[in-house]
Scaffold this motif. Structure first.
Motif, PDB file in Angstrom:
ATOM      1  N   MET A   1      22.724  -3.690  25.508  1.00  0.00           N
ATOM      2  CA  MET A   1      23.520  -3.465  24.298  1.00  0.00           C
ATOM      3  C   MET A   1      24.655  -2.491  24.606  1.00  0.00           C
ATOM      4  N   ARG A   2      25.849  -2.805  24.124  1.00  0.00           N
ATOM      5  CA  ARG A   2      27.009  -1.933  24.290  1.00  0.00           C
ATOM      6  C   ARG A   2      27.523  -1.557  22.902  1.00  0.00           C
ATOM      7  N   ILE A   3      27.622  -0.244  22.626  1.00  0.00           N
ATOM      8  CA  ILE A   3      28.026   0.255  21.315  1.00  0.00           C
ATOM      9  C   ILE A   3      29.229   1.174  21.485  1.00  0.00           C
ATOM     10  N   LEU A   4      30.280   0.913  20.719  1.00  0.00           N
ATOM     11  CA  LEU A   4      31.452   1.776  20.675  1.00  0.00           C
ATOM     12  C   LEU A   4      31.346   2.667  19.447  1.00  0.00           C
ATOM     13  N   ILE A   5      31.483   3.983  19.644  1.00  0.00           N
ATOM     14  CA  ILE A   5      31.379   4.951  18.550  1.00  0.00           C
ATOM     15  C   ILE A   5      32.710   5.679  18.456  1.00  0.00           C
ATOM     16  N   THR A   6      33.457   5.458  17.392  1.00  0.00           N
ATOM     17  CA  THR A   6      34.717   6.159  17.207  1.00  0.00           C
ATOM     18  C   THR A   6      34.461   7.468  16.454  1.00  0.00           C
ATOM     19  N   GLY A   7      35.294   8.472  16.741  1.00  0.00           N
ATOM     20  CA  GLY A   7      35.109   9.761  16.079  1.00  0.00           C
ATOM     21  C   GLY A   7      33.827  10.462  16.491  1.00  0.00           C
ATOM     22  N   ASN A   8      33.413  10.237  17.721  1.00  0.00           N
ATOM     23  CA  ASN A   8      32.107  10.752  18.158  1.00  0.00           C
ATOM     24  C   ASN A   8      32.107  12.253  18.409  1.00  0.00           C
ATOM     25  N   MET A   9      33.298  12.888  18.450  1.00  0.00           N
ATOM     26  CA  MET A   9      33.366  14.321  18.742  1.00  0.00           C
ATOM     27  C   MET A   9      33.626  15.148  17.488  1.00  0.00           C
ATOM     28  N   GLY A  10      33.261  14.594  16.339  1.00  0.00           N
ATOM     29  CA  GLY A  10      33.358  15.330  15.094  1.00  0.00           C
ATOM     30  C   GLY A  10      32.031  15.972  14.721  1.00  0.00           C
ATOM     31  N   TYR A  11      31.768  16.033  13.441  1.00  0.00           N
ATOM     32  CA  TYR A  11      30.548  16.654  12.910  1.00  0.00           C
ATOM     33  C   TYR A  11      29.350  15.709  12.985  1.00  0.00           C
ATOM     34  N   VAL A  12      29.520  14.491  12.530  1.00  0.00           N
ATOM     35  CA  VAL A  12      28.425  13.520  12.481  1.00  0.00           C
ATOM     36  C   VAL A  12      28.187  12.882  13.850  1.00  0.00           C
TER      37      VAL A  12
END
Length: 354
Positions: A1-12
């Motif tokens: 499985m390959r998952i792209l997470i945008t905004g990963n360096m924020g709070y959540v």
């Protein structure tokens, strides 16, 4: 499985990455972030991004289609993330939160992504009287941030993407401990104030309602949405994500913090004008669709985790409301130092391109 997470360096994001890595140890997790808040860790724990397979830095408005090749699920967290920032940066808020989000969804569709998860918000209900809001109730956005979430949801529902399952998680107000803590959120602010000043000042008359969800429980909801099938709610679904037991009046939140931090004084401005940001939310649909991914933490759990985390944290001083844990001030400091342009693009990127 390959998952792209945008905004990963924020709070959540760091909490979501840790959860997905624990649940899918063999998955390829790719982070994509502008890096606005990357240095502002409030923990001495190892760097959160160590759990990723790859970290990519970039502006959401410029995300390359090649980053979506072979991706099974997109977790889209990236946004100008609250009302004060939306007011200060209204045009970039619409560009980033809405237009770039819809571009990302179209790119994901074209790349054959199976699941697209959009972090929406219960703030779309705005001021809502007459009981808890359900998904089909009228929307009443009061801010640019809320309008951007509605605009994105509408665009996603209209998107011609028959092969992609889209989930718009209308999250309750986030709270709880994170490696990149935010203190511009109501419960987090109350806990910091109790620890640092010994007093929680409620600026309203205490009666406004807020639905809340801990970031750890947000991660559980996102895990569910990453694997949701169209048979669970339809091809494109907007769903309130949270728990009915987490609908609280602001005065109740303050009292819960005072119980967890002995000696805390609570003051409430009984003469304050009505706060229009008041709404309760009904989470029945989410409970029925995702019974195995329901919120597990209670208010007392989140408060105690915040208390213990803030006591261990660094870079949170007495002037915490102007610290980098308040995201608006981080952006303003970037602007003052001319690291960012007014449309929230890194100036160094512009200079490098020239």
């Amino acid at each position: 499985m390959r998952i792209l997470i945008t905004g990963n360096m924020g709070y959540v994001g760091p909490v979501v990455v840790a959860h997905l890595r624990a649940r899918f140890p063999e998955a390829e997790l790719i982070g994509y972030d502008s890096g606005f808040f990357a240095p502002h860790l409030t923990t001495d724990d190892p760097f959160p991004e160590r759990l990723l397979s790859r970290q990519v830095f970039g502006d959401m408005r410029d995300l390359s289609p090649c980053l979506l090749e072979g991706v099974d699920a997109v977790v889209h967290l990236a946004a100008i993330s609250n009302d004060p920032m939306g007011k200060r940066f209204e045009a970039p808020t619409i560009d980033i939160n809405q237009e770039a989000s819809l571009r990302l969804a179209a790119l994901a569709r074209d790349a054959g992504v199976a699941n697209f998860v959009f972090a929406s918000s219960c703030s779309v209900y705005g001021f809502a009287e007459g009981g808890p809001r359900r998904e089909g109730d009228a929307l009443n956005p009061l801010t640019a941030y809320a309008r951007s979430k509605i605009g994105t949801e509408e665009g996603l529902h209209a998107l011609d993407a028959p092969g992609m399952t889209i989930t718009c998680l209308r999250f309750a107000t986030a709270c709880g401990m994170s490696p990149r803590l935010r203190l511009d959120l109501v419960l987090n602010d109350f806990v910091a104030a109790a620890l640092i000043t010994g007093e929680v000042k409620v600026l309203s008359d205490g009666t406004p309602w807020r639905p809340l969800i801990d970031v750890a429980d947000m991660a559980r909801a996102i895990e569910w949405a990453c694997g949701r099938s169209p048979e669970q709610g339809g091809r494109c679904l907007s769903v309130n994500a949270g728990s009915d037991r987490w609908n609280y009046q602001v005065s109740e939140l303050a009292e819960a913090v005072a119980r967890a931090v002995p000696g805390t004084q609570v003051s409430i401005n009984r003469d304050a004008p009505p706060d229009k940001r008041s709404y309760q939310v009904d989470f029945t649909l989410f409970r029925g669709l995702a019974p195995d991914h329901q919120p597990r933490l209670g208010l007392e759990d989140s408060v105690s985790r915040l208390r213990d985390g803030i006591l261990r944290a660094h870079d949170i001083g007495t002037d915490f409301r102007r610290s980098d844990a308040v995201r608006l001030f981080t952006l303003e400091r970037h602007l003052e130092a001319e690291r960012l342009s007014p449309d929230l693009r890194w100036r160094m990127a512009e200079e490098g391109a020239a």
